[in-house]
Design an enzyme around this catalytic site. Structure first.
Site, PDB file in Angstrom:
ATOM      1  N   ASP A 189     -15.492   5.984   0.283  1.00  0.00           N
ATOM      2  CA  ASP A 189     -15.346   5.141  -0.901  1.00  0.00           C
ATOM      3  C   ASP A 189     -16.594   4.289  -1.018  1.00  0.00           C
ATOM      4  OD1 ASP A 189     -13.818   3.816  -3.102  1.00  0.00           O
ATOM      5  OD2 ASP A 189     -14.021   2.081  -1.766  1.00  0.00           O
ATOM      6  N   GLU A 273     -16.453  10.437  -4.190  1.00  0.00           N
ATOM      7  CA  GLU A 273     -16.140  10.250  -5.609  1.00  0.00           C
ATOM      8  C   GLU A 273     -17.267  10.803  -6.477  1.00  0.00           C
ATOM      9  OE1 GLU A 273     -13.832   6.297  -6.535  1.00  0.00           O
ATOM     10  OE2 GLU A 273     -15.376   5.866  -5.048  1.00  0.00           O
ATOM     11  N   CYS A 326      -1.094   3.978  -3.737  1.00  0.00           N
ATOM     12  CA  CYS A 326      -0.695   3.720  -2.355  1.00  0.00           C
ATOM     13  C   CYS A 326      -0.851   5.005  -1.555  1.00  0.00           C
ATOM     14  CB  CYS A 326       0.751   3.230  -2.301  1.00  0.00           C
ATOM     15  SG  CYS A 326       1.390   3.022  -0.617  1.00  0.00           S
ATOM     16  N   CYS A 329       3.007   5.995  -0.023  1.00  0.00           N
ATOM     17  CA  CYS A 329       4.096   6.515  -0.845  1.00  0.00           C
ATOM     18  C   CYS A 329       3.627   7.156  -2.147  1.00  0.00           C
ATOM     19  CB  CYS A 329       5.107   5.410  -1.146  1.00  0.00           C
ATOM     20  SG  CYS A 329       4.448   4.098  -2.207  1.00  0.00           S
ATOM     21  N   CYS A 345       2.054  -2.883  -1.142  1.00  0.00           N
ATOM     22  CA  CYS A 345       2.822  -1.972  -1.994  1.00  0.00           C
ATOM     23  C   CYS A 345       4.307  -2.296  -1.906  1.00  0.00           C
ATOM     24  CB  CYS A 345       2.551  -0.535  -1.571  1.00  0.00           C
ATOM     25  SG  CYS A 345       3.457   0.702  -2.559  1.00  0.00           S
ATOM     26  N   CYS A 347       6.552  -0.355  -1.070  1.00  0.00           N
ATOM     27  CA  CYS A 347       7.141   0.306   0.104  1.00  0.00           C
ATOM     28  C   CYS A 347       6.916  -0.496   1.372  1.00  0.00           C
ATOM     29  CB  CYS A 347       6.566   1.703   0.267  1.00  0.00           C
ATOM     30  SG  CYS A 347       4.799   1.734   0.696  1.00  0.00           S
ATOM     31  N   ASP A 354     -10.490  -0.886   0.063  1.00  0.00           N
ATOM     32  CA  ASP A 354     -11.486   0.166   0.230  1.00  0.00           C
ATOM     33  C   ASP A 354     -11.005   1.254   1.183  1.00  0.00           C
ATOM     34  OD1 ASP A 354     -13.150  -1.259  -1.465  1.00  0.00           O
ATOM     35  OD2 ASP A 354     -14.057  -2.387   0.183  1.00  0.00           O
TER      36      ASP A 354
END
Length: 388
Positions: A189, A273, A326, A329, A345, A347, A354
């Site tokens: 990332d 990316e 996330c 999940c 999150c 969950c 990052d």
């Protein structure tokens, strides 16, 4: 271990004599003139006649220019660099037609890199020395590393940068041994605070090469702005600015080479990316930092090194919400401002922004590698909770 034969360029510094420097300056000027005139002819033919001019047409034009009394000086340098400038122009138009770059622009003296390419019939390589066509002495090359055993150069490119330094790039065939397969994969990332964050949790420090010399560069640019145009003092001031820019670029390139080599050696698959850096630098607040990071240059290094050593680089679609998803999940958060560096999150998973993005990039990259398909933004499955 099996190896792969590739065409590889080895770049060296060289120091020309006064006579060689003068000959190279004329060659650089001729290649620039041929490029610009051929570009003007192609533009005129299209705008006035609606006709496309091919490389073969410009090659015939070059023959006529050499016979013209006003431009007979085009016969002074070797013919190879002049033909290569026409090939480069053709490549520029091909990229424009494929919508990969803007319309070809004129090359301006002092604002574009001076270079000339010589093919095998325009230079000699004997006894570890290179002599260019129409030059009586070999080039004084500083062989910082040897060429591969038994390698025969197929072409060489000589260049002069803004700092007045001369380099020669020698293209040869080389056998690159493939690395042993490994069972490690990694996702990257890109960022500003950390240059890259790995899916393993490691964060690569951003050296911020430009910031180290920012004050010195600003001072040199202020001095340059006050000099009279066309004066010798302005030329000296411009050279100081160029040297600072050159040192920054050298440090950045060295750092990216070491990082890319390490990642390629350690991992079988690298997921990154597919960033549109050209669009991102339009952000006035981040453009300086993004340009200094060298993301495009790093990706290029990763791709050609992975190709050499039998590794794979997978690019994930730039619109994939890696930071908002996330990694546990799969729920997508509705909003994720840049100032949010950690979030929780629904969950219960607590994420470093990052690291979470890098893990999502890796997961999607492995899917792309297995399926061979692109990655689209998933269907909305949004959790509207807050993040911190």
């Amino acid at each position: 271990m099996a190896g792969r034969v590739v065409r590889r360029a080895f770049k060296y510094r060289f120091y020309p004599t006064a006579v060689q420097a003068e000959q190279l300056a004329r060659t650089f000027g001729c290649t620039r003139y041929v490029y610009n005139r051929a570009s003007a002819e192609r533009t005129r033919a299209w705008s006035q006649e609606g006709r496309r001019v091919s490389y073969a047409d410009t090659s015939k034009m070059l023959t006529g220019w050499k016979r013209d009394a006003e431009t007979a000086w085009l016969s002074e340098p070797s013919k190879g660099p002049l033909q290569e400038s026409l090939r480069q122009l053709q490549g520029a138009y091909d990229r424009f037609w494929r919508k990969q770059s803007r319309y070809p622009q004129f090359k301006r003296k002092g604002q574009s890199k001076d270079s000339a390419t010589y093919f095998s019939n325009c230079f000699t390589y004997r006894g570890g020395q290179i002599r260019l066509a129409k030059q009586s002495e070999p080039l004084d090359i500083r062989w910082s590393r040897p060429l591969p055993d038994g390698a025969t150069p197929s072409q060489v490119t000589v260049s002069r940068n803004a700092r007045g330094q001369y380099h020669i790039s020698i293209l040869v065939e080389d056998t690159i041994p493939e690395l042993e397969p490994v069972d490690r994969v990694v996702g990257l990332d890109a960022g500003i605070t950390s240059l890259y964050t790995l899916s393993t949790g490691e964060k690569i420090t951003n050296p911020r090469h430009e910031r180290r010399d920012r004050a010195r560069l600003a001072k040199a640019q202020r001095v340059l702005a006050k000099k009279q145009k066309g004066s010798r003092n302005r030329a000296k001031a411009r050279l100081k600015v160029a040297k600072i820019h050159g040192r920054i670029a050298d440090r950045r390139r060295d750092y990216l080479h070491k990082l890319s080599t390490r990642l390629v050696r350690e991992n079988q698959v690298i997921a990154i990316e597919d960033l549109s850096v050209r669009t991102m630098v339009r952000n006035r607040k981040l453009s300086r930092a993004i340009s200094d990071a060298g993301w495009s240059e790093f990706r290029s290094m990763l791709e050609y090194k992975a190709d050499w050593y039998g590794r794979r680089v997978v690019a994930v679609d730039r619109f994939y919400p890696s930071s908002q998803t996330c990694s546990v999940c799969g729920v997508i958060v509705s909003a994720m401002p840049l100032n949010v560096r950690e979030w929780t999150c629904g969950c219960g998973a607590v994420h470093d922004r990052d690291v979470n993005a890098a893990r999502n990039i890796l997961a999607v990259g492995l899917t792309v590698a297995a399926c061979g398909d692109g990655v689209r933004r998933p269907a909305p499955k949004v959790w509207g909770g807050n993040c911190r």
